[in-house]
Every structure is written in structure tokens, then in C-alpha cells.
Design a protein around this motif. Sequence first.
Motif, PDB file in Angstrom:
ATOM      1  N   PRO A  28       0.824  -1.228   0.000  1.00  7.87           N
ATOM      2  CA  PRO A  28       0.000   0.000   0.000  1.00  7.87           C
ATOM      3  C   PRO A  28       0.851   1.269   0.000  1.00  7.87           C
ATOM      4  CG  PRO A  28      -0.789  -1.545   1.651  1.00  7.87           C
ATOM      5  CD  PRO A  28       0.488  -2.096   1.131  1.00  7.87           C
ATOM      6  N   GLN A  29       1.911   1.297   0.827  1.00  2.75           N
ATOM      7  CA  GLN A  29       2.789   2.471   0.859  1.00  2.75           C
ATOM      8  C   GLN A  29       3.437   2.678  -0.497  1.00  2.75           C
ATOM      9  OE1 GLN A  29       2.378   1.004   3.838  1.00  2.75           O
ATOM     10  NE2 GLN A  29       1.648   2.955   4.631  1.00  2.75           N
ATOM     11  N   PHE A  30       3.918   1.566  -1.050  1.00  2.00           N
ATOM     12  CA  PHE A  30       4.613   1.633  -2.325  1.00  2.00           C
ATOM     13  C   PHE A  30       3.681   2.167  -3.408  1.00  2.00           C
ATOM     14  CE2 PHE A  30       5.781  -0.322  -6.363  1.00  2.00           C
ATOM     15  CZ  PHE A  30       7.078   0.139  -6.476  1.00  2.00           C
ATOM     16  N   LEU A  31       2.444   1.675  -3.407  1.00  3.98           N
ATOM     17  CA  LEU A  31       1.491   2.110  -4.434  1.00  3.98           C
ATOM     18  C   LEU A  31       1.161   3.583  -4.295  1.00  3.98           C
ATOM     19  CD1 LEU A  31      -0.991  -0.883  -4.772  1.00  3.98           C
ATOM     20  CD2 LEU A  31       0.740  -0.108  -6.378  1.00  3.98           C
ATOM     21  N   SER A  32       1.005   4.032  -3.048  1.00  2.00           N
ATOM     22  CA  SER A  32       0.647   5.441  -2.894  1.00  2.00           C
ATOM     23  C   SER A  32       1.819   6.330  -3.289  1.00  2.00           C
ATOM     24  CB  SER A  32       0.188   5.727  -1.455  1.00  2.00           C
ATOM     25  OG  SER A  32       1.283   5.663  -0.578  1.00  2.00           O
ATOM     26  N   MET A  33       3.046   5.848  -3.019  1.00  3.46           N
ATOM     27  CA  MET A  33       4.216   6.616  -3.453  1.00  3.46           C
ATOM     28  C   MET A  33       4.295   6.640  -4.975  1.00  3.46           C
ATOM     29  SD  MET A  33       7.272   5.985  -0.692  1.00  3.46           S
ATOM     30  CE  MET A  33       7.650   4.376  -1.202  1.00  3.46           C
ATOM     31  N   ALA A  34       4.003   5.488  -5.583  1.00  5.94           N
ATOM     32  CA  ALA A  34       4.047   5.410  -7.041  1.00  5.94           C
ATOM     33  C   ALA A  34       3.018   6.343  -7.653  1.00  5.94           C
ATOM     34  CB  ALA A  34       3.796   3.969  -7.490  1.00  5.94           C
ATOM     35  N   LYS A  35       1.861   6.416  -6.995  1.00  9.49           N
ATOM     36  CA  LYS A  35       0.797   7.274  -7.511  1.00  9.49           C
ATOM     37  C   LYS A  35       1.205   8.737  -7.443  1.00  9.49           C
ATOM     38  CE  LYS A  35      -3.002   6.353  -5.458  1.00  9.49           C
ATOM     39  NZ  LYS A  35      -4.242   5.770  -4.932  1.00  9.49           N
ATOM     40  N   ASP A  36       1.861   9.101  -6.331  1.00  7.93           N
ATOM     41  CA  ASP A  36       2.353  10.487  -6.203  1.00  7.93           C
ATOM     42  C   ASP A  36       3.372  10.791  -7.289  1.00  7.93           C
ATOM     43  OD1 ASP A  36       0.783  10.816  -4.058  1.00  7.93           O
ATOM     44  OD2 ASP A  36       2.343  10.471  -2.556  1.00  7.93           O
ATOM     45  N   LEU A  37       4.200   9.767  -7.555  1.00 10.09           N
ATOM     46  CA  LEU A  37       5.288   9.936  -8.501  1.00 10.09           C
ATOM     47  C   LEU A  37       4.776  10.241  -9.904  1.00 10.09           C
ATOM     48  CD1 LEU A  37       8.186   9.628  -7.490  1.00 10.09           C
ATOM     49  CD2 LEU A  37       8.325   7.513  -8.821  1.00 10.09           C
ATOM     50  N   VAL A  38       3.730   9.501 -10.318  1.00 11.44           N
ATOM     51  CA  VAL A  38       3.186   9.736 -11.651  1.00 11.44           C
ATOM     52  C   VAL A  38       2.226  10.913 -11.637  1.00 11.44           C
ATOM     53  CG1 VAL A  38       3.456   7.362 -12.440  1.00 11.44           C
ATOM     54  CG2 VAL A  38       1.325   8.046 -11.335  1.00 11.44           C
ATOM     55  N   GLY A  39       2.145  11.568 -10.493  1.00 10.46           N
ATOM     56  CA  GLY A  39       1.319  12.762 -10.414  1.00 10.46           C
ATOM     57  C   GLY A  39      -0.165  12.482 -10.425  1.00 10.46           C
ATOM     58  N   GLY A  40      -0.505  11.261 -10.056  1.00 13.18           N
ATOM     59  CA  GLY A  40      -1.912  10.897 -10.016  1.00 13.18           C
ATOM     60  C   GLY A  40      -2.620  11.641  -8.902  1.00 13.18           C
ATOM     61  N   SER A  41      -3.923  11.649  -8.973  1.00 15.79           N
ATOM     62  CA  SER A  41      -4.694  12.324  -7.946  1.00 15.79           C
ATOM     63  C   SER A  41      -4.604  11.532  -6.649  1.00 15.79           C
ATOM     64  CB  SER A  41      -6.151  12.433  -8.384  1.00 15.79           C
ATOM     65  OG  SER A  41      -6.678  11.138  -8.565  1.00 15.79           O
ATOM     66  N   SER A  42      -4.947  12.183  -5.572  1.00 18.24           N
ATOM     67  CA  SER A  42      -4.871  11.521  -4.281  1.00 18.24           C
ATOM     68  C   SER A  42      -6.122  10.678  -4.024  1.00 18.24           C
ATOM     69  CB  SER A  42      -4.705  12.563  -3.168  1.00 18.24           C
ATOM     70  OG  SER A  42      -5.811  13.457  -3.219  1.00 18.24           O
ATOM     71  N   VAL A  43      -7.021  10.657  -5.001  1.00 15.18           N
ATOM     72  CA  VAL A  43      -8.242   9.863  -4.822  1.00 15.18           C
ATOM     73  C   VAL A  43      -7.880   8.383  -4.810  1.00 15.18           C
ATOM     74  CG1 VAL A  43     -10.539   9.366  -5.738  1.00 15.18           C
ATOM     75  CG2 VAL A  43      -9.501  11.607  -6.113  1.00 15.18           C
ATOM     76  N   ALA A  44      -8.388   7.679  -3.827  1.00 13.61           N
ATOM     77  CA  ALA A  44      -8.092   6.255  -3.720  1.00 13.61           C
ATOM     78  C   ALA A  44      -8.786   5.511  -4.857  1.00 13.61           C
ATOM     79  CB  ALA A  44      -8.570   5.723  -2.373  1.00 13.61           C
ATOM     80  N   ILE A  45      -8.051   4.592  -5.477  1.00 11.79           N
ATOM     81  CA  ILE A  45      -8.674   3.738  -6.485  1.00 11.79           C
ATOM     82  C   ILE A  45      -9.068   2.434  -5.801  1.00 11.79           C
ATOM     83  CG2 ILE A  45      -8.373   2.589  -8.706  1.00 11.79           C
ATOM     84  CD1 ILE A  45      -6.043   4.540  -9.214  1.00 11.79           C
ATOM     85  N   PRO A  46     -10.360   2.153  -5.713  1.00 11.38           N
ATOM     86  CA  PRO A  46     -10.741   0.935  -4.995  1.00 11.38           C
ATOM     87  C   PRO A  46     -10.247  -0.299  -5.734  1.00 11.38           C
ATOM     88  CG  PRO A  46     -12.679   2.228  -5.689  1.00 11.38           C
ATOM     89  CD  PRO A  46     -11.489   2.864  -6.300  1.00 11.38           C
TER      90      PRO A  46
END
Lengths: 361, 291, 256
Positions: A286-304
Motif C-alpha cells: 500500500p505504501q509503495f502504491l501510494s508513493m508510485a501514484k504520487d510519482l506519476v502525479g496521479g490524484s490523491s483519490v483512492a482507487i478501490p
Amino acid sequence: MRIHFKTSYDHDIRLFPDLWSFGVYAALLVIAVILPWLMDDFFLGEVTNVLIWAIAGLGLMLLTGQTGQASLGHAAFLALGCYSCIIFMEQGWPFLIAFPVAGILTGVVGTIIAIPAIRLHGIYLAIATIALSILADDIIVLLDPITDGVSGKFAPMITIFGIEIERWTTPDRFYWLVLAITVLCTLAYRNLLRSPLGRAFAAVRDSEVSASAMGVHIARTKAAAFGLSCAITGLAGALMGFYAGAFNNETFSIVISITLLMMIVIGGLGSIHGAFFGAVVVAFLPQFLSMAKDLVGGSSVAIPGLETGVFGMILILFILFEPMGIYGRWMKIRIWFELFPFARKDMFKRQKSYLKTERLR
Amino acid sequence: MEVVQLLVSGLANGCVYGLIALGFVLIYKATEQVNFAQGDFMMLGAFVCLGLTNAHYMGLPFWLAAPLAVVIMAVLGYLLDFFVLRHLFGQSQTAVVILTIALGFVIRFVAGVIWGHEPQTLESPLAVGDFNLGGVVLGMADLAVIVVTVLLTLCLYQFFQRTRLGLAMQAASQNQMAAYFMGIPVKRVQGMIWGLSGAVAAVAGILFASKGAIEISSGLLGIKAFAAAVIGGFGSLPGALMGGLIVGVIEPFASYYFPAGYSQIAPYALLLLVLVFRPHGLFSQVRIKKV
Amino acid sequence: MSQLLEIENATLKFGGVVAVNDLSFSVKEGEVYAIVGPNGAGKSTVFNLISRFYDPYAGALRFDGQNLLARSADAVADLGIARTFQNIELFDHATVLQNLLVGRHRHRRTNMVQEMLFTPKVRREEERHRAAVEDVIDFLDLQPYRDKMIAGLPYGVRKVVELGRALASGPRLLLLDEPASGLSVEETQDMRWWIDDIRKQMGITVLMVEHDMGLVSGVSDRVLALADGAKLAEGTPAQVQSDPAVIEAYLGTGVV
């Protein structure tokens, strides 16, 4: 490649084959013990989470990796361990008594459940344990007077000899407690592997007929594996309860059962290392995915479903390309370096094995 | 009258379970693999049809979209076998179980990204209208489910008894090695079975979606259908359908006669009872293999 | 010499097929007794009766005067009966050493809790088991494969490991199901010497099923010829080989 000259039978019995590996694990333990001074509380909490998952993984590994019985219902035993430990403590029992008793209780219940379950093979056992996991959720709700049902329970403060231990206020103490239990469980597991019962587990896994021809009582051995597995899982469940702080009927859902099984497959079935490697993946994904999401500049909205989806993808890739899991890959890399530059590719070729079903055509 | 009403709605639900269970059994019989993602196949089939026909998406006419969805799912099933499951040859049953569960996770994630996690309704001509037969209200969709299930089971039965491919599939399911020596391309046949079970799942999904809203987590219905397959006996197609009907009928009766909280336990409790007390009725396995 | 194993009027049916038909024979302590017969004669079925994998339809089985039928498969091993299998049933995902150690299971004297704590008693027992297993490894020349996984071993070596696992249990009666099938000439020769040594040095009684008549006549004291689950002839290897009924069963009628 290190060569071991064996001069006594103890050489094969020892926990560590040589001084080097003893040194490695000792160093690892020392680092683990001083970790609270090296890390901030957030990461310490994450490492604690890894250790708890690893204990649960060891529990299931004993059953699935060692004895070859897949269980998709171990969340039920996590729940049983958690609820019983905390209910005992609410009755005024000290942690040092409530915790092991909860483990033993879970083990006993697991053994009782195992008695009909061990007659089932493969998928039938899988579906029976799935049913168990689903039923556990409903039973917790039905036992509302004891379990507080949907509203759930809060984990009390742990007190050992006057030292107060709590997940949020004293994360370092909680970490040490979990670490101690992890080390004890790992030692017990390792001891089993080098003694007759552990070998009987493997015998039952690989060939029931010849195991019984060698004097192994199949049903009793499977029940023992089930019981031990559930006991360790129960301990992990109790720790999960303390880690989460609050829990209810949905905390230990079927998804947890499945995650646990996937975790040990990814880590590497049949090895202690596998439980730990798998736990690292589960806890840090989960940590890794959220970091990856930040990295690609994705929104902070959780993807279920992102975590479980990615987790499922990782698992599929492992089963297809590295059925021995992370541990198997790690061993290959290690051997490659030890033999450098003499390792050949075909050394790691998978032995062709054919499915042995117990079903007669 | 109430009993009849409960029975009818139970039968309609049971048919959906039965159809999903049919998919399990098809694959199990042919390959000894268990597709735990069958429920998610069903969900995916429903959403594919929904994506093709709903005005919000592509807006194709339903009677074009439904067969198209069935074909798409059949191709998907075949490709899945071709790219993934065929490579598992020789690995343990457990590996396949875990793999298909993981597959279910992946399917749910992908479907969630495409169609979102809100419940949606399929714009289906089956979803309108009720019949009133002497006080028993029967939805058009319920009737359609029952009729289609019966027809499909008959078709599959005929297919297995009459056609060359059907007979080859049966042969492959009974003895892979012998079938192989008889010149039946076992692997391709297995791929076709995966395709067939994908198509059956799509039919189940379309029917299920016609009965009410569908969402991503509807795939979890697969677990119930799996219980149905075990209750009915894993070895046979009619058994799977019967198991589905039993589970479908038990549910409304349990929720009518038992207090809340107990009713959803009923199918699983029944499953465990069957597994404990009548395991031999379900097994084609013999406890000790020949040595 | 006393009778170690006695089979009396054993009958076993699979559905309508009679696999073993009113079969009686006995094995004396210290001898090598071989069962021969064409495929499907019920040779392996006799072994599975003795190992209690199958229940006889009628008849009695006794080992050293004790009723075998009152025991389950694992309790048969406790009496000191060890066996090998026709199609090798080893523990594939374990090393040779671990496989042989499973053979010691009937000598387990410690319980689960002691083993988890690895008490001094467990250690002493382990040393005892390992001493016994190392003797077997030396006897069968298995040192090169000691720590190898079974899954990667050639067929001939697996055959020997299976023999070793049976020997590690310290049996009184050793059941060998086609010990030489699939072995090369040299390996068969080794097997012959081992069977001789097992009987002479270790004093273990051997009951074996074998097709290779060279091996059978080389090592066995008495031979039983089976056909269709019933006794055809019994006696010394030479007697059985010259028995007209045996020749007919092997070669068929019409051959003079």
C-alpha cells in the motif's frame, strides 16, 4: 561455495550450518533490536506490521507449505485469537496469561475443526475453509453479547510486570514485544522442522501412502499441523487486534484469508524466509502504491481494488514464472554469486513435475 | 401462496447460481482445475453486455449486444487458458486455486476502473413486466432466467451427447492420457472448455443483471455458486444445477423463517454439513490411490 | 525357523473382480521369499493387503503371531514391517537424508511440545536417529546424494533411496515391490548383493515381488508363483521354474 566438513551428527541438527550464517542472523537480530533508535515511529509501526503478518504467515506456512493443506479460512482463526485474547483481558486476566491461552484455545478449536476437514482433499478443503471464513463473520455478529458485534471492540492496554505497552503511545515497546514473539515462533517452527513431527508433515505433503507405510498416522499428523498452524495464527490475530486498536466482525474478512495465502505463495511456499518475504510485500505494497501514484502525479483519490488487483497480478506472475516465490529467486541469485562465474543457466531449470492427484480415474 | 412465491423467487436465483456452478463443473471435469474466478467472469460478462447496450455507453440493441458479450467472454476464456492456465500444467491444484482467486482480484480491479464501483442496471428488455399467476407474482426477468437456464442445460446436454467436440470434451475429462492417444487434441479441447465456461458465465451474468442491479462485487456470488456446486456434487452438470437450485431456494426460506443474521449463514452451514456428513456422495475421489 | 508372516485364505475382490483368491502362504524368519507371476496376477495387491491399504474380503494375516487385520496402515509399520513401492513413492520435495529420517518415524519417542522446544531429549533422540540413518547411507553408498532433493535424482538412485528409507526403520520384515524393475544390469547386480547382505548381515526377512528371474533365483530361498490371484506353485526357485503350470501361465497353452 562453502563446504561443510561434518564431524558429528550435531552438524546436521544445528540451527545454523556454519559460523557465517550464524553471524548473519545474529547481526540481523541486533539490527532488529536497535531498530527503534534508527527509525521514526511511522516506519517502526510498518515494521511491526510486517512482523505480525510474518507470524500469521508462519502459521499458515506450517499448514500449506509444510503439510500441503491449503486453507482459505485462516482469517477465522486470526479473529478467534484476537477476540479470545482481548475478551480474556477484559475479564481481568493479565496479558502474559491471556495471550498464550488465546493461542492454545485457537489451536484446540482448529484441531476440532480439522477432524472432519482433513478427510477433504485439495479444493474441497479450500471451499470448506472459505465457508468457515464467511461463517466467522456472521458468527461474530450473532455472538453480539460477547463480541459486541458490528460495533466492535477496542484493544486494552498491555501490561507486563508493570510496563505499559500500547501501539500508539509506546510504539517501540510494542515493537519489541512483537519482535520477541516473532523470534519465539520462528524458533519453534525451526525446531519442528529438524525433528520427527516436521518431517512427518513433509511426508504427508509429498506422499500419503508411503508416509503411512513408514508409520506416520495421517489423520493425527494433519490434525497436529492444523492445530499448530491455528495456534500460531491465533497469536498473530491477537497482535493484529492490538496493532489495529479497534476491530469488529469485518476486520478479519475472507479477503484477509486470501491475502494470507497469497502472501506465503509470493514469499515462497515451504520456507520460513518465504513467510517474512511475503509479509514485507503485503505490508509495504500500500505504501509503495501510494508513493508510485504520487510519482506519476496521479490524484490523491483512492482507487478501490488497486491494492488487491496489483497484489493479484504479482501473484499470477510469480506462479507463472517463479513458483518457488521470492525465496526461490533469492536462493538462485545467491547461488549464482557463490559460484560466480561458473553458474550455468540450466542449473536453475525447473524440474518437470507432473500433477499427482489423489483422485482415481 | 407465500410458500409458492418464495419458491419461485428462490428458483430464479438458484438458476443463476446453477449457471455459474455449471461453469465451475465444466472446467473441473475437463481439466481438474477449479476456476475460483467464475463469479467474476459472470460479473465481467454482465458488464461487457452492459457496456455494449446501455445508452450511456455504446447503445447497441440488446439482442445484438447479448450474443456479442457471450462471444467476447468465450474468446476471453479461451485466451486465458492459452496464455495463463496452460502454463500451469503439472503444478498443484492449490496453485491453480490461488491463481484463479488472484485472477478474480485482477478482473474486479480492471472492471472497476472501466465501469466504476456504483451499482448499475442493465437496460434489458427482460427486466420489464410482471406476470400474476393466481396471486404469485413472477417477474419477466425471473421467468426468462428459468427458461434460459433450462434451455441452456438441455443444449449443453445435447452438445455433450451428440456433437464430436462434445464427445471429445467428455473423453478428455474422463481420461486425458487415453484421449490424447486417441488423437484428441487435449490442450485445444481444454481451451475450448474454458471458452465454453466463459460463455456460460456471460449468459449467467446477463440474466443476473436483468434481475436487478449489478456491481463489481457481485462477482463474490461465485463463492455461493461454488458452495452450490459442492452441495450438488462436483462431478456432474445436472448436479451443479441442482445444487444451485437448492441454495437458491434455501435462501428466501431461511430469511423468511429464521431471525435476521441466521439466514445468510444457511447456504454455508449446509455446505459444511454436506462436506462433513456426506463427503463420499460428493467425491469421485478414492481416498487411497493405487500404488 | 519360526513363521514370521502368515497369510491364510486371503481373498480380495474389487467390485466383481477377484484380485486375490483364497491365497495362503507363510514366510519364515530370516529367509528371502519371492512372489513371481505375470502382470495382474495380484502380486502388488498382496503387498497392499499386508500394508493394510486394502481390507481383505476374507482370510487372516498374522505377523509374528499378531493379527495384522486389527491394525491400521501406520500401526503395521510399528510392528517392524517396512516396504518399497513399485512406482517409487518418495517424498519428492525433501532431501535424501530427510527421506531416510522419515523411515525412523516409528521410533519417535518425543511429543510435539518437546520437539518445538527442542529439549535435550529430542536432541539425544535425533542423534540416535541420525546415527542409524548414516549407517544405512554408508551401506547403500548414498553419500554423494545425501543432501540432494529427490526431485532431481535419477531413477536408479531413487530406487536405492526407497530401499534405504525402508531399512532406516530397522524392520524385521522388508517388503520389496519389484526392486530391480527399471534398473540397469549393474544396478540390478548391486541390488542383489544388498538383498543378500540385508538378510545375512542384518538378519532381516525379505519378501519381494520381482519379474527378473535371474535376481529371484539368485537371492531367494523360496518362490511363490501367482496367477489370477491364486497360488500356482511354491518351492525353491528351480522347482518353481520347472513347474509345468508356471511355464504354461507364462508362455500360454499350445507351447510345447
